[in-house]
Scaffold this active site. Structure first.
Site, PDB file in Angstrom:
ATOM      1  N   ASP A   9     -32.554  30.518  19.933  1.00  0.00           N
ATOM      2  CA  ASP A   9     -33.533  29.579  20.447  1.00  0.00           C
ATOM      3  C   ASP A   9     -33.410  29.620  21.971  1.00  0.00           C
ATOM      4  O   ASP A   9     -32.351  29.960  22.510  1.00  0.00           O
ATOM      5  CB  ASP A   9     -33.235  28.183  19.902  1.00  0.00           C
ATOM      6  N   ALA A  10     -34.480  29.257  22.659  1.00  0.00           N
ATOM      7  CA  ALA A  10     -34.465  29.366  24.123  1.00  0.00           C
ATOM      8  C   ALA A  10     -34.111  28.066  24.821  1.00  0.00           C
ATOM      9  O   ALA A  10     -33.054  27.938  25.462  1.00  0.00           O
ATOM     10  CB  ALA A  10     -35.824  29.872  24.613  1.00  0.00           C
ATOM     11  N   ARG A  45     -37.924  15.881  26.801  1.00  0.00           N
ATOM     12  CA  ARG A  45     -37.551  16.821  25.751  1.00  0.00           C
ATOM     13  C   ARG A  45     -37.842  16.255  24.361  1.00  0.00           C
ATOM     14  O   ARG A  45     -38.352  16.963  23.484  1.00  0.00           O
ATOM     15  CB  ARG A  45     -36.059  17.164  25.880  1.00  0.00           C
TER      16      ARG A  45
END
Length: 228
Positions: A9-10, A45
């Site tokens: 995942d980034a 986020r």
């Protein structure tokens, strides 16, 4: 079976999603962030992820840049910050050049030396991911960057995880999937991948039908795990 392909995942895993707000909190032009940057980063986020889930289950897909902007606008408004300010634009600009976590480059290099394939699998758009990888100077250590845009739905849809097998012509058992999101690692386990959850915040395990295979506090030990 032996791990041949390491998939990351980034955002939050390789790239520090708090870096933009933290950097601006140290700049004199944005004194309003001095004591609010962590709350802003966390709220941004949270809403960004929430919007991906809601769009996935309602079949209302859009690109990740849109949900990133939408999440930021909600976060700014919730904290009484101006959504039309230079602050907003600066935060968005910095999201294209997020810093990688300190151990990332050395970890990816170690995996390459072990003969592993390294790739990103992310909700991010291809342009965003390529820009972040170049900015963090890790693009040369990646064999590919896979984006959900090719299937038109966000994680944790099985269609997204399926991109790995198609790209690398590998079996699920040969894949180590790594994410800082517990739900992402758990769902990848359910898909059939070996998984590692990078639990930097020491959070409890999500209550889902599956769990991450391995839990680590940083990426430093990942080459050892991938080589077992």
């Amino acid at each position: 079976m032996t791990v041949k392909t390491c998939i990351f995942d980034a955002y939050g895993t390789l790239f520090d999603v708090s870096a933009a707000a933290r950097q601006l909190s140290q700049e004199s032009a944005f004194p309003e962030l001095k004591f609010k940057w962590k709350n802003l980063a966390d709220t941004w986020r949270h809403k960004q992820l929430q919007y991906t889930w809601l769009r996935a289950i309602t079949d209302a897909h859009t690109d990740f840049w849109t949900v990133t902007k939408d999440g930021l606008d909600w976060a700014l408004e919730s904290m009484g910050l101006d959504r039309d300010s230079k602050l907003r634009q600066r935060l968005l600009d910095l999201y294209w050049e997020l810093q990688a976590f300190p151990e990332v480059e050395e970890m990816l290099l170690a995996l390459k030396k072990l003969g592993k394939k390294n790739a990103i699998l992310s909700n991010g758009s291809p342009e965003m991911l390529s820009a972040a990888a170049r900015s963090a100077n890790i693009d040369h250590l990646l064999d590919d960057i896979l984006s959900v845009e090719s299937v038109g739905i966000f994680k944790p849809s099985p269609q997204v995880y399926g991109l790995v097998e198609k790209r690398f012509s590998c079996s699920k058992e040969n894949v180590l999937f790594v994410s800082s999101n517990g739900w992402d690692a758990a769902c990848a386990s359910g898909y059939g991948f070996k998984t590692a959850w990078v639990n930097r915040a020491n959070e409890p395990v999500d209550r889902l039908p599956w769990e991450p295979v391995t839990i680590i506090s940083s990426l430093e030990t990942l080459p050892e795990i991938a080589n077992l």
